[in-house]
Design a protein around this motif. Structure first.
Motif, short mmCIF file in Angstrom:
data_model
loop_
_atom_site.label_atom_id
_atom_site.label_comp_id
_atom_site.label_asym_id
_atom_site.label_seq_id
_atom_site.Cartn_x
_atom_site.Cartn_y
_atom_site.Cartn_z
N LYS A 140 -6.15 -6.71 5.17
CA LYS A 140 -5.13 -7.37 5.27
C LYS A 140 -5.91 -8.57 5.09
O LYS A 140 -5.20 -9.96 4.26
N ARG A 141 -7.07 -9.30 5.36
CA ARG A 141 -7.90 -10.23 5.17
C ARG A 141 -7.75 -10.76 3.68
O ARG A 141 -7.65 -12.29 3.11
N VAL A 142 -8.22 -9.88 2.78
CA VAL A 142 -8.72 -10.04 1.48
C VAL A 142 -6.56 -10.73 1.06
O VAL A 142 -6.52 -11.00 -0.08
N VAL A 143 -5.78 -9.93 1.24
CA VAL A 143 -4.63 -9.52 0.87
C VAL A 143 -4.24 -11.44 1.69
O VAL A 143 -3.55 -11.82 0.50
N GLU A 144 -4.21 -11.84 2.42
CA GLU A 144 -4.50 -13.21 3.15
C GLU A 144 -4.40 -14.13 2.36
O GLU A 144 -3.93 -14.99 2.00
N LEU A 145 -5.60 -13.69 1.75
CA LEU A 145 -6.59 -14.78 0.98
C LEU A 145 -5.45 -15.30 -0.26
O LEU A 145 -6.02 -16.34 -0.33
N CYS A 146 -5.79 -14.14 -0.67
CA CYS A 146 -5.22 -14.28 -1.73
C CYS A 146 -3.69 -14.90 -1.99
O CYS A 146 -3.82 -15.82 -2.85
N LYS A 147 -2.38 -14.55 -0.83
CA LYS A 147 -1.53 -15.47 -1.04
C LYS A 147 -1.56 -17.38 -0.39
O LYS A 147 -1.19 -17.41 -1.07
N GLY A 148 -2.91 -17.73 -0.01
CA GLY A 148 -3.14 -18.22 -0.19
C GLY A 148 -3.94 -19.01 -1.69
O GLY A 148 -3.47 -20.90 -0.63
N ALA A 149 -4.52 -18.11 -1.84
CA ALA A 149 -4.80 -19.66 -3.14
C ALA A 149 -3.28 -18.50 -4.51
O ALA A 149 -4.02 -18.72 -5.13
N GLY A 150 -2.29 -18.74 -4.37
CA GLY A 150 -1.33 -18.48 -4.62
C GLY A 150 -0.61 -16.80 -5.83
O GLY A 150 0.07 -17.06 -6.68
N VAL A 151 -1.52 -15.97 -5.21
CA VAL A 151 -1.41 -14.39 -5.77
C VAL A 151 -0.85 -13.40 -4.36
O VAL A 151 -1.59 -13.37 -3.87
N VAL A 152 -0.06 -12.91 -5.14
CA VAL A 152 0.91 -11.64 -4.03
C VAL A 152 1.03 -10.34 -3.88
O VAL A 152 1.21 -10.00 -5.20
N MET A 153 0.16 -10.13 -2.70
CA MET A 153 -0.68 -8.38 -3.47
C MET A 153 0.46 -7.40 -1.97
O MET A 153 1.26 -8.22 -1.61
N THR A 154 0.50 -6.28 -2.71
CA THR A 154 1.41 -5.83 -1.62
C THR A 154 0.95 -5.20 -0.84
O THR A 154 -0.44 -5.42 0.07
N PRO A 155 1.62 -5.53 0.59
CA PRO A 155 0.96 -6.01 1.84
C PRO A 155 0.09 -4.70 1.77
O PRO A 155 0.34 -3.47 1.88
N ALA A 156 -1.26 -5.00 2.65
CA ALA A 156 -2.37 -4.26 2.90
C ALA A 156 -1.55 -3.07 4.05
O ALA A 156 -0.97 -3.89 5.03
N GLY A 157 -1.93 -2.04 4.04
CA GLY A 157 -1.93 -1.08 4.80
C GLY A 157 -0.24 -0.21 4.11
O GLY A 157 0.17 0.76 4.87
N SER A 158 0.62 -1.13 3.36
CA SER A 158 1.60 -0.52 2.86
C SER A 158 1.98 1.23 1.81
O SER A 158 2.63 1.59 1.95
N THR A 159 -0.26 1.35 1.47
CA THR A 159 -0.01 3.14 0.91
C THR A 159 -0.16 4.10 2.09
O THR A 159 -0.44 5.04 1.69
N TYR A 160 0.15 3.26 3.51
CA TYR A 160 -0.33 4.47 4.68
C TYR A 160 1.05 4.57 5.14
O TYR A 160 1.88 3.33 5.26
N PRO A 161 2.21 5.44 5.91
CA PRO A 161 2.90 5.99 6.76
C PRO A 161 2.54 5.07 8.03
O PRO A 161 2.23 4.27 8.56
N TYR A 162 4.27 4.28 8.20
CA TYR A 162 4.45 3.31 9.01
C TYR A 162 3.27 1.98 8.65
O TYR A 162 3.60 1.34 9.98
N LYS A 163 2.98 2.09 7.39
CA LYS A 163 2.46 0.39 6.98
C LYS A 163 1.07 0.40 7.97
O LYS A 163 0.40 -0.91 8.45
N LYS A 164 0.56 1.77 8.59
CA LYS A 164 -1.03 1.87 9.42
C LYS A 164 -2.25 2.46 8.62
O LYS A 164 -2.38 3.53 8.87
N ASP A 165 -3.10 1.63 8.33
CA ASP A 165 -4.38 2.17 7.36
C ASP A 165 -4.90 1.93 8.96
O ASP A 165 -5.45 0.51 8.79
#
Length: 427
Positions: free
Chosen positions: A362-387
């Motif tokens: 989650k922190r990596v995805v947050e940092l990427c967004k802060g620098a202008g790169v949007v990733m698939t939200p962390a956890g999305s590859t798990y049911p209920y988005k709960k990794d």
């Protein structure tokens, strides 16, 4: 390079300061890139543009049996499209139903039908106290969104290089009548790129479900989507294996041309036994009077046969291969030896799966967004988005140009480093 876990606190603080300085530099560049979905690039879409000229206003618009393709009818698809998919997917023509542009829509409809009407005369799921679905993880977020939307309980099944944990699958399927299905992407799985082994496919075919309406949802979305042509994957044919095992009705196989021609104007197919097909058709004839037969014929005329599709996919691979190599090379160059992440080299498909240190995704995805790169939200590859481990990130390298991809990778690896240092420092 020295592994972060072997650094003392002073070294970590020094590394963090350098990384923050670099992060601020990237932020100031005004980067704006979206890597959240696996979309084909414009150059890939251009490959199919000539197909739009095939059916002009002077066309005959006639199909088999002199059928006028502009009119109502043929709710399960035109014969010519059935033949194309039958050859491509190596199954009998009478097992093929051809729909509109989206296999995801077919999957949603299959679950909706099971909930409201039941499967092949069995009790509708909405009348049951509990309905469960097995979900190999990491997996496809849109699969999980479908079952979640109907209130179906989802159960994680670990996925390794051979496919799902089949001991666990067999335990659930063969022992619990509330388990009604399992999601699968058996070839170049989303996001890991895993290819199911022969043993895994055979064990699927030989399941002995406690529920008579249990079905394997075999989403063969990337059946012909090879990236590295010298290392094409092959899997056993689920149709043939289920028939050999005496389980001819246990599966629904899905495929489409969404990432072959146009995602918004492709053709999707359901491959299943004649028994299942007749059951699906009962409600399909109420739902629609027919899908876009002109588009089905347009695809047939463009490709002609399976060889035409495969030749077309080699052109896609020529575009995608340098993009995948660029990401994989960047990961190895910048992160290799630091022991702060792991990844697999997929042979095909649309994604690269990345595993961070525990608690860092989650922190990596947050940092990427802060620098202008949007990733698939962390956890999305798990049911209920709960990794629970917070490690899974999906990288989608297909949409960007090579120059954009280079910049996105620069941001991503920096954010992985920064999040990892923060973890070791206890920030």
């Amino acid at each position: 390079m020295k592994a972060y876990k072997d650094m003392n606190r002073e070294e970590l603080l020094s590394t963090q300061a350098q990384l923050k300085q670099e992060y601020d530099r990237l932020k100031s560049m005004g980067i704006s890139l979206d890597m959240s979905r696996g979309k084909p690039g414009t150059d890939q879409l251009d490959l199919s543009t000539p197909m739009l000229d095939i059916l002009g206003s002077s066309a005959a618009f006639k199909g088999a049996n002199n059928m006028d393709l502009r009119n109502y009818g043929l709710v399960d698809g035109i014969d010519e499209a059935k033949e194309l998919f039958a050859e491509l997917m190596e199954c009998p023509k009478d097992h093929v139903m051809v729909f509109g542009n989206s296999s995801l829509s077919i999957m949603y409809d299959l679950i909706s039908k099971a909930m409201v009407h039941g499967i092949c005369g069995n009790i509708p799921w909405c009348k049951l106290d509990k309905v469960k679905f097995l979900c190999p993880v990491p997996g496809y977020d849109r699969h999980f969104a479908i079952t979640e939307s109907f209130g179906i309980e989802m159960i994680n099944i670990p996925l390794d290089e051979n496919g799902p944990d089949m001991d666990l699958v067999e335990e659930y399927v063969n022992g619990d009548p509330a388990v009604k299905g399992i999601w699968n992407i058996p070839k170049y799985s989303n996001p890991t790129g895993v290819v199911y082994s022969d043993e895994t496919v055979r064990r699927f075919a030989n399941l002995k479900p406690a529920a008579p309406d249990f079905r394997i949802y075999w989403d063969n979305a990337y059946a012909v989507h090879h990236v590295f042509l010298e290392d094409k994957a092959r899997i056993l044919n689920i149709v043939e294996e289920c028939e050999k095992a005496g389980n001819p009705d246990i599966y629904y196989e899905l495929c489409s041309t969404s990432k072959i021609t146009f995602p918004g104007a492709g053709v999707a197919a359901l491959i299943t036994s004649p028994v299942n097909a007749a059951d699906v058709k009962k409600t399909l004839t109420i739902q629609t009077i027919g899908h876009d037969k002109l588009n089905q014929m347009r695809h047939v005329m463009f490709f002609k046969n399976a060889a035409g599709v495969n030749a077309h996919m080699e052109k896609h691979a020529a575009i995608l291969r340098p993009k995948f190599e660029a990401v994989l090379d960047c990961l190895e160059k910048e992160l290799g030896g630091l022991e702060i992440g792991s990844w697999l080299k997929p042979r095909g498909g649309y994604f690269i799966a990345f595993e961070t240190l525990e608690g860092c995704a989650k922190r990596v995805v947050e940092l990427c967004k802060g620098a202008g790169v949007v990733m698939t939200p962390a956890g999305s590859t798990y049911p209920y988005k709960k990794d629970d481990a917070d490690t899974s990130i999906r990288i989608a390298p297909t949409l960007q140009t090579p120059e954009e991809l280079k910049k996105a990778c620069e941001v991503f690896v920096l954010c992985v480093k920064l999040a990892s240092v923060e973890k070791y420092l206890g920030n």
